[in-house]
Write a protein that holds these residues in place. Sequence first.
Motif, PDB file in Angstrom:
ATOM      1  N   ARG A  61       7.001 -11.146 -21.641  1.00 32.23           N
ATOM      2  CA  ARG A  61       6.690 -12.503 -21.170  1.00 32.23           C
ATOM      3  C   ARG A  61       6.268 -12.446 -19.711  1.00 32.23           C
ATOM      4  O   ARG A  61       6.988 -11.910 -18.866  1.00 32.23           O
ATOM      5  CB  ARG A  61       7.894 -13.415 -21.316  1.00 32.23           C
ATOM      6  N   GLN A  62       5.095 -12.986 -19.400  1.00 39.08           N
ATOM      7  CA  GLN A  62       4.625 -13.134 -18.025  1.00 39.08           C
ATOM      8  C   GLN A  62       4.632 -14.621 -17.705  1.00 39.08           C
ATOM      9  O   GLN A  62       4.143 -15.428 -18.489  1.00 39.08           O
ATOM     10  CB  GLN A  62       3.221 -12.566 -17.863  1.00 39.08           C
ATOM     11  N   PHE A  63       5.185 -14.964 -16.536  1.00 37.50           N
ATOM     12  CA  PHE A  63       5.299 -16.378 -16.192  1.00 37.50           C
ATOM     13  C   PHE A  63       5.407 -16.550 -14.687  1.00 37.50           C
ATOM     14  O   PHE A  63       5.708 -15.627 -13.942  1.00 37.50           O
ATOM     15  CB  PHE A  63       6.523 -16.996 -16.882  1.00 37.50           C
ATOM     16  N   SER A  64       5.143 -17.791 -14.259  1.00 32.94           N
ATOM     17  CA  SER A  64       5.311 -18.166 -12.864  1.00 32.94           C
ATOM     18  C   SER A  64       6.149 -19.438 -12.818  1.00 32.94           C
ATOM     19  O   SER A  64       5.751 -20.453 -13.387  1.00 32.94           O
ATOM     20  CB  SER A  64       3.957 -18.437 -12.202  1.00 32.94           C
ATOM     21  N   PRO A  65       7.302 -19.404 -12.130  1.00 29.71           N
ATOM     22  CA  PRO A  65       8.106 -20.616 -12.000  1.00 29.71           C
ATOM     23  C   PRO A  65       7.336 -21.749 -11.317  1.00 29.71           C
ATOM     24  O   PRO A  65       7.648 -22.910 -11.518  1.00 29.71           O
ATOM     25  CB  PRO A  65       9.295 -20.172 -11.143  1.00 29.71           C
ATOM     26  N   GLU A  66       6.335 -21.412 -10.536  1.00 26.71           N
ATOM     27  CA  GLU A  66       5.542 -22.415  -9.821  1.00 26.71           C
ATOM     28  C   GLU A  66       4.431 -23.016 -10.677  1.00 26.71           C
ATOM     29  O   GLU A  66       3.807 -23.984 -10.262  1.00 26.71           O
ATOM     30  CB  GLU A  66       4.934 -21.796  -8.559  1.00 26.71           C
ATOM     31  N   GLU A  67       4.165 -22.422 -11.838  1.00 24.18           N
ATOM     32  CA  GLU A  67       3.104 -22.913 -12.720  1.00 24.18           C
ATOM     33  C   GLU A  67       3.644 -23.099 -14.139  1.00 24.18           C
ATOM     34  O   GLU A  67       3.367 -22.306 -15.029  1.00 24.18           O
ATOM     35  CB  GLU A  67       1.930 -21.936 -12.734  1.00 24.18           C
ATOM     36  N   PRO A  68       4.447 -24.159 -14.367  1.00 26.24           N
ATOM     37  CA  PRO A  68       4.988 -24.398 -15.709  1.00 26.24           C
ATOM     38  C   PRO A  68       3.879 -24.491 -16.750  1.00 26.24           C
ATOM     39  O   PRO A  68       2.812 -25.054 -16.492  1.00 26.24           O
ATOM     40  CB  PRO A  68       5.724 -25.732 -15.573  1.00 26.24           C
ATOM     41  N   GLY A  69       4.122 -23.932 -17.915  1.00 28.23           N
ATOM     42  CA  GLY A  69       3.133 -23.978 -18.988  1.00 28.23           C
ATOM     43  C   GLY A  69       2.113 -22.860 -18.938  1.00 28.23           C
ATOM     44  O   GLY A  69       1.225 -22.801 -19.779  1.00 28.23           O
ATOM     45  N   SER A  70       2.210 -21.964 -17.958  1.00 28.89           N
ATOM     46  CA  SER A  70       1.238 -20.881 -17.848  1.00 28.89           C
ATOM     47  C   SER A  70       1.760 -19.576 -18.444  1.00 28.89           C
ATOM     48  O   SER A  70       1.169 -18.529 -18.257  1.00 28.89           O
ATOM     49  CB  SER A  70       0.869 -20.666 -16.383  1.00 28.89           C
ATOM     50  N   ASP A  71       2.867 -19.652 -19.175  1.00 30.68           N
ATOM     51  CA  ASP A  71       3.488 -18.457 -19.761  1.00 30.68           C
ATOM     52  C   ASP A  71       2.539 -17.751 -20.721  1.00 30.68           C
ATOM     53  O   ASP A  71       1.768 -18.389 -21.431  1.00 30.68           O
ATOM     54  CB  ASP A  71       4.736 -18.829 -20.560  1.00 30.68           C
ATOM     55  N   LYS A  72       2.642 -16.431 -20.749  1.00 28.09           N
ATOM     56  CA  LYS A  72       1.929 -15.608 -21.720  1.00 28.09           C
ATOM     57  C   LYS A  72       2.964 -14.686 -22.353  1.00 28.09           C
ATOM     58  O   LYS A  72       3.721 -14.025 -21.651  1.00 28.09           O
ATOM     59  CB  LYS A  72       0.829 -14.771 -21.057  1.00 28.09           C
ATOM     60  N   LEU A  90       2.285 -10.064  -8.890  1.00 21.58           N
ATOM     61  CA  LEU A  90       1.653 -10.664  -7.720  1.00 21.58           C
ATOM     62  C   LEU A  90       2.121 -12.093  -7.488  1.00 21.58           C
ATOM     63  O   LEU A  90       2.248 -12.872  -8.429  1.00 21.58           O
ATOM     64  CB  LEU A  90       0.129 -10.657  -7.884  1.00 21.58           C
ATOM     65  N   GLY A  91       2.376 -12.438  -6.233  1.00 25.64           N
ATOM     66  CA  GLY A  91       2.794 -13.796  -5.879  1.00 25.64           C
ATOM     67  C   GLY A  91       4.072 -14.197  -6.597  1.00 25.64           C
ATOM     68  O   GLY A  91       5.017 -13.432  -6.667  1.00 25.64           O
ATOM     69  N   PRO A  92       4.082 -15.405  -7.176  1.00 27.26           N
ATOM     70  CA  PRO A  92       5.295 -15.882  -7.843  1.00 27.26           C
ATOM     71  C   PRO A  92       5.438 -15.380  -9.281  1.00 27.26           C
ATOM     72  O   PRO A  92       6.391 -15.722  -9.959  1.00 27.26           O
ATOM     73  CB  PRO A  92       5.113 -17.397  -7.819  1.00 27.26           C
ATOM     74  N   TRP A  93       4.491 -14.591  -9.756  1.00 23.36           N
ATOM     75  CA  TRP A  93       4.490 -14.163 -11.152  1.00 23.36           C
ATOM     76  C   TRP A  93       5.537 -13.093 -11.409  1.00 23.36           C
ATOM     77  O   TRP A  93       5.769 -12.201 -10.591  1.00 23.36           O
ATOM     78  CB  TRP A  93       3.106 -13.645 -11.554  1.00 23.36           C
ATOM     79  N   LYS A  94       6.175 -13.200 -12.581  1.00 25.98           N
ATOM     80  CA  LYS A  94       7.167 -12.228 -13.026  1.00 25.98           C
ATOM     81  C   LYS A  94       6.796 -11.758 -14.433  1.00 25.98           C
ATOM     82  O   LYS A  94       6.097 -12.459 -15.160  1.00 25.98           O
ATOM     83  CB  LYS A  94       8.560 -12.860 -13.068  1.00 25.98           C
ATOM     84  N   GLN A  95       7.311 -10.589 -14.789  1.00 26.34           N
ATOM     85  CA  GLN A  95       7.166 -10.083 -16.153  1.00 26.34           C
ATOM     86  C   GLN A  95       8.522  -9.593 -16.621  1.00 26.34           C
ATOM     87  O   GLN A  95       9.170  -8.802 -15.949  1.00 26.34           O
ATOM     88  CB  GLN A  95       6.164  -8.941 -16.223  1.00 26.34           C
ATOM     89  N   CYS A  96       8.945 -10.095 -17.789  1.00 25.68           N
ATOM     90  CA  CYS A  96      10.202  -9.662 -18.391  1.00 25.68           C
ATOM     91  C   CYS A  96       9.887  -8.987 -19.721  1.00 25.68           C
ATOM     92  O   CYS A  96       9.018  -9.436 -20.475  1.00 25.68           O
ATOM     93  CB  CYS A  96      11.135 -10.841 -18.622  1.00 25.68           C
ATOM     94  N   VAL A  97      10.605  -7.903 -19.988  1.00 23.83           N
ATOM     95  CA  VAL A  97      10.434  -7.142 -21.224  1.00 23.83           C
ATOM     96  C   VAL A  97      11.790  -7.026 -21.905  1.00 23.83           C
ATOM     97  O   VAL A  97      12.783  -6.681 -21.258  1.00 23.83           O
ATOM     98  CB  VAL A  97       9.864  -5.740 -20.929  1.00 23.83           C
TER      99      VAL A  97
END
Length: 113
Positions: A61-72, A90-97
Amino acid sequence: MTTTHQLMAAAFYLCGLLFLLHIDSVNSLRCKNCSFTTPDCNSGNVPDIECPPNHVCGLVRQFSPEEPGSDKTIRGCASEGEGLSCIRLLGPWKQCVLYCSTNNCNSVSNLDE
């Protein structure tokens, strides 16, 4: 040993082998399966598949807490892995595995640290 006894022993061993093969196929792991472009992949409301032997379920899952709804999200079978790990991109983006080994354990919808 007579021929009759040999045939009976061979039949017994063959039945045992077939039984073991059946047990293996019954106990296959099932995992949710979808890609970044599948409409409901983020929610986990997607079909599951039977994984090959010695595989686990995986989820990225890739997501940004600052951009709700932009999850992949992507889900499926993985050849190896264990547990949960998250990294900052990069920036506020995170990736969880996530790697797990029970049926449809990769169906969670909100995966973050």
